[in-house]
Motif scaffolding. Structure first.
Motif, PDB file in Angstrom:
ATOM      1  N   SER A  96      -2.663   3.206 -21.801  1.00 54.33           N
ATOM      2  CA  SER A  96      -3.381   1.968 -22.108  1.00 54.33           C
ATOM      3  C   SER A  96      -3.640   1.156 -20.852  1.00 54.33           C
ATOM      4  CB  SER A  96      -2.586   1.125 -23.108  1.00 54.33           C
ATOM      5  OG  SER A  96      -2.372   1.819 -24.310  1.00 54.33           O
ATOM      6  N   LEU A  97      -2.676   1.151 -19.950  1.00 53.28           N
ATOM      7  CA  LEU A  97      -2.797   0.382 -18.720  1.00 53.28           C
ATOM      8  C   LEU A  97      -3.953   0.881 -17.859  1.00 53.28           C
ATOM      9  CD1 LEU A  97      -1.423  -1.941 -17.185  1.00 53.28           C
ATOM     10  CD2 LEU A  97      -0.004  -0.238 -16.039  1.00 53.28           C
ATOM     11  N   PHE A  98      -4.264   2.170 -17.968  1.00 55.56           N
ATOM     12  CA  PHE A  98      -5.359   2.750 -17.181  1.00 55.56           C
ATOM     13  C   PHE A  98      -6.593   3.041 -18.056  1.00 55.56           C
ATOM     14  CE2 PHE A  98      -1.636   3.546 -14.578  1.00 55.56           C
ATOM     15  CZ  PHE A  98      -2.097   3.233 -13.306  1.00 55.56           C
ATOM     16  N   PHE A  99      -6.617   2.443 -19.247  1.00 57.34           N
ATOM     17  CA  PHE A  99      -7.776   2.504 -20.143  1.00 57.34           C
ATOM     18  C   PHE A  99      -8.174   3.925 -20.523  1.00 57.34           C
ATOM     19  CE2 PHE A  99      -8.371  -1.328 -17.423  1.00 57.34           C
ATOM     20  CZ  PHE A  99      -8.103  -2.278 -18.391  1.00 57.34           C
ATOM     21  N   VAL A 100      -7.185   4.758 -20.766  1.00 59.51           N
ATOM     22  CA  VAL A 100      -7.453   6.122 -21.238  1.00 59.51           C
ATOM     23  C   VAL A 100      -6.638   6.424 -22.495  1.00 59.51           C
ATOM     24  CG1 VAL A 100      -8.158   7.080 -19.007  1.00 59.51           C
ATOM     25  CG2 VAL A 100      -5.725   7.063 -19.634  1.00 59.51           C
ATOM     26  N   SER A 101      -6.247   5.387 -23.216  1.00 58.28           N
ATOM     27  CA  SER A 101      -5.404   5.605 -24.394  1.00 58.28           C
ATOM     28  C   SER A 101      -6.162   6.351 -25.487  1.00 58.28           C
ATOM     29  CB  SER A 101      -4.868   4.273 -24.935  1.00 58.28           C
ATOM     30  OG  SER A 101      -5.924   3.405 -25.289  1.00 58.28           O
ATOM     31  N   ASN A 102      -7.477   6.172 -25.554  1.00 58.98           N
ATOM     32  CA  ASN A 102      -8.263   6.920 -26.542  1.00 58.98           C
ATOM     33  C   ASN A 102      -8.144   8.422 -26.303  1.00 58.98           C
ATOM     34  OD1 ASN A 102      -9.748   6.351 -24.115  1.00 58.98           O
ATOM     35  ND2 ASN A 102     -11.613   7.089 -25.102  1.00 58.98           N
ATOM     36  N   ILE A 103      -8.164   8.823 -25.034  1.00 55.77           N
ATOM     37  CA  ILE A 103      -8.008  10.234 -24.682  1.00 55.77           C
ATOM     38  C   ILE A 103      -6.588  10.697 -24.976  1.00 55.77           C
ATOM     39  CG2 ILE A 103      -8.114  11.906 -22.791  1.00 55.77           C
ATOM     40  CD1 ILE A 103     -10.202  10.083 -21.481  1.00 55.77           C
ATOM     41  N   PHE A 104      -5.610   9.848 -24.663  1.00 55.12           N
ATOM     42  CA  PHE A 104      -4.201  10.178 -24.906  1.00 55.12           C
ATOM     43  C   PHE A 104      -3.939  10.406 -26.395  1.00 55.12           C
ATOM     44  CE2 PHE A 104      -0.061   8.563 -26.303  1.00 55.12           C
ATOM     45  CZ  PHE A 104       0.784   9.444 -25.652  1.00 55.12           C
ATOM     46  N   PHE A 105      -4.404   9.496 -27.239  1.00 55.13           N
ATOM     47  CA  PHE A 105      -4.134   9.612 -28.668  1.00 55.13           C
ATOM     48  C   PHE A 105      -4.843  10.819 -29.276  1.00 55.13           C
ATOM     49  CE2 PHE A 105      -3.245   4.927 -28.351  1.00 55.13           C
ATOM     50  CZ  PHE A 105      -1.896   5.035 -28.622  1.00 55.13           C
ATOM     51  N   HIS A 106      -6.009  11.137 -28.745  1.00 55.45           N
ATOM     52  CA  HIS A 106      -6.702  12.329 -29.253  1.00 55.45           C
ATOM     53  C   HIS A 106      -5.895  13.586 -28.959  1.00 55.45           C
ATOM     54  CE1 HIS A 106      -9.618  15.487 -29.916  1.00 55.45           C
ATOM     55  NE2 HIS A 106      -9.519  15.846 -28.658  1.00 55.45           N
ATOM     56  N   PHE A 107      -5.494  13.756 -27.720  1.00 53.29           N
ATOM     57  CA  PHE A 107      -4.793  14.983 -27.340  1.00 53.29           C
ATOM     58  C   PHE A 107      -3.345  15.026 -27.829  1.00 53.29           C
ATOM     59  CE2 PHE A 107      -8.280  15.258 -24.217  1.00 53.29           C
ATOM     60  CZ  PHE A 107      -8.665  16.565 -24.449  1.00 53.29           C
ATOM     61  N   SER A 154     -13.250  15.733 -35.933  1.00 50.64           N
ATOM     62  CA  SER A 154     -13.230  14.321 -36.323  1.00 50.64           C
ATOM     63  C   SER A 154     -12.466  13.447 -35.340  1.00 50.64           C
ATOM     64  CB  SER A 154     -12.635  14.172 -37.728  1.00 50.64           C
ATOM     65  OG  SER A 154     -11.321  14.697 -37.777  1.00 50.64           O
ATOM     66  N   SER A 155     -11.371  13.963 -34.774  1.00 51.97           N
ATOM     67  CA  SER A 155     -10.583  13.178 -33.826  1.00 51.97           C
ATOM     68  C   SER A 155     -11.368  12.919 -32.546  1.00 51.97           C
ATOM     69  CB  SER A 155      -9.274  13.900 -33.493  1.00 51.97           C
ATOM     70  OG  SER A 155      -8.532  13.174 -32.524  1.00 51.97           O
ATOM     71  N   PHE A 156     -11.972  13.959 -31.998  1.00 55.48           N
ATOM     72  CA  PHE A 156     -12.802  13.808 -30.805  1.00 55.48           C
ATOM     73  C   PHE A 156     -13.947  12.846 -31.105  1.00 55.48           C
ATOM     74  CE2 PHE A 156     -16.218  14.765 -27.912  1.00 55.48           C
ATOM     75  CZ  PHE A 156     -15.595  15.081 -26.720  1.00 55.48           C
ATOM     76  N   ASN A 157     -14.528  12.988 -32.251  1.00 50.88           N
ATOM     77  CA  ASN A 157     -15.651  12.139 -32.650  1.00 50.88           C
ATOM     78  C   ASN A 157     -15.237  10.676 -32.722  1.00 50.88           C
ATOM     79  OD1 ASN A 157     -18.400  11.934 -33.442  1.00 50.88           O
ATOM     80  ND2 ASN A 157     -17.791  11.733 -35.572  1.00 50.88           N
ATOM     81  N   PHE A 158     -14.011  10.429 -33.155  1.00 46.18           N
ATOM     82  CA  PHE A 158     -13.526   9.063 -33.315  1.00 46.18           C
ATOM     83  C   PHE A 158     -13.160   8.428 -31.981  1.00 46.18           C
ATOM     84  CE2 PHE A 158     -10.355   5.815 -34.027  1.00 46.18           C
ATOM     85  CZ  PHE A 158     -10.842   5.115 -35.120  1.00 46.18           C
ATOM     86  N   TYR A 159     -12.494   9.179 -31.128  1.00 48.21           N
ATOM     87  CA  TYR A 159     -11.875   8.605 -29.940  1.00 48.21           C
ATOM     88  C   TYR A 159     -12.717   8.628 -28.671  1.00 48.21           C
ATOM     89  CZ  TYR A 159      -7.234   8.220 -32.136  1.00 48.21           C
ATOM     90  OH  TYR A 159      -6.176   7.857 -32.918  1.00 48.21           O
ATOM     91  N   PHE A 160     -13.765   9.417 -28.603  1.00 50.52           N
ATOM     92  CA  PHE A 160     -14.430   9.611 -27.316  1.00 50.52           C
ATOM     93  C   PHE A 160     -15.736   8.832 -27.200  1.00 50.52           C
ATOM     94  CE2 PHE A 160     -11.269  12.678 -26.627  1.00 50.52           C
ATOM     95  CZ  PHE A 160     -11.305  13.053 -25.287  1.00 50.52           C
ATOM     96  N   LEU A 161     -16.009   8.430 -25.979  1.00 47.97           N
ATOM     97  CA  LEU A 161     -17.188   7.633 -25.668  1.00 47.97           C
ATOM     98  C   LEU A 161     -18.484   8.341 -26.029  1.00 47.97           C
ATOM     99  CD1 LEU A 161     -18.499   5.138 -24.305  1.00 47.97           C
ATOM    100  CD2 LEU A 161     -18.248   6.325 -22.112  1.00 47.97           C
TER     101      LEU A 161
END
Length: 217
Positions: free
Chosen positions: A113-124, A193-200
């Motif tokens: 979250s601190l480096f603004f990549v939590s969306n990628i983290f939660f997906h993987f 669906s997860s990739f679709n939800f979390y990725f830019l």
């Protein structure tokens, strides 16, 4: 270049209330009071795209240039204090309320979250949004902040190039990207669906819808 639009605050209020009611899971006569409240996040993306593009566009019209240094400094000044406060307080509370394995997972999510990549983290990490949001994944909501910040990283330069060299076709370029992103999100919605939800890649069309409104305000 500062401007205030009270209707924007109204949209934000609707978005916030929608998300809050959705996660509170308030039921009335056996039915959830606002089952589509998660759409508040989509509203936020559109509003964010509009506001950021407005600032950049007005700066370019006024000066003929865009100061990337000032842009990123303003973003950091606006976001980091609140984010650090949230992570700091949540880290302390999580230490006392989470199990050791959950706390280890939390620390990884805090770093992401601190480096603004939590969306990628939660997906993987295989986290489906809506599962154990508060009790086990207190920073899951930062996925949307990750998407916004990733958009902010490349959009100013992309926008500057368009204004500098492709100004006459800027609307068409935006519409093409919007269409590609929207069709892509529809195509992968069933199997990824997860990739679709979390990725830019599946969300950029929402941000650019807000951006394209700037040219017609």
């Amino acid at each position: 270049m500062k401007f205030y639009r009270k209707e924007i605050d109204g949209l934000r209020a609707i978005a916030i209330l929608g998300v809050i009611f959705y996660h509170l899971e308030i039921f009335l006569n056996g039915k959830q009071l606002l089952p589509g409240g998660f759409l508040g996040v989509d509203i936020f993306f559109v509003v964010s795209g509009y506001l950021i593009t407005s600032l950049l566009y007005e700066e370019y019209i006024s000066t003929g240039n865009i100061s990337f240094k000032n842009f990123y400094f303003r973003r950091a000044k606006r976001l980091f204090p609140a984010l650090i406060l949230v992570i700091f307080s949540t880290t302390i509370l999580s230490y006392f309320f989470l199990f050791p394995s959950e706390y280890t997972y939390y620390l990884k999510s805090a770093f992401a979250s601190l480096f603004f990549v939590s969306n990628i983290f939660f997906h993987f990490s295989g986290q489906n949004y809506g599962e154990n949001i508060i009790s086990e994944k207190p920073l899951l909501h930062t996925w949307s902040l990750g998407i916004e910040e990733q958009f902010y990283i490349f959009f100013p330069l992309f926008f500057f190039i368009i204004l500098k060299y492709l100004k006459n076709i800027k609307v068409y370029l935006f519409l093409i990207i919007i269409l590609i992103s929207l069709l892509f999100s529809i195509y992968i919605s069933s199997n990824h669906s997860s990739f679709n939800f979390y990725f830019l890649t599946s969300r950029i069309w929402e941000l650019l819808i807000g951006a394209i409104i700037v040219f017609y305000k």
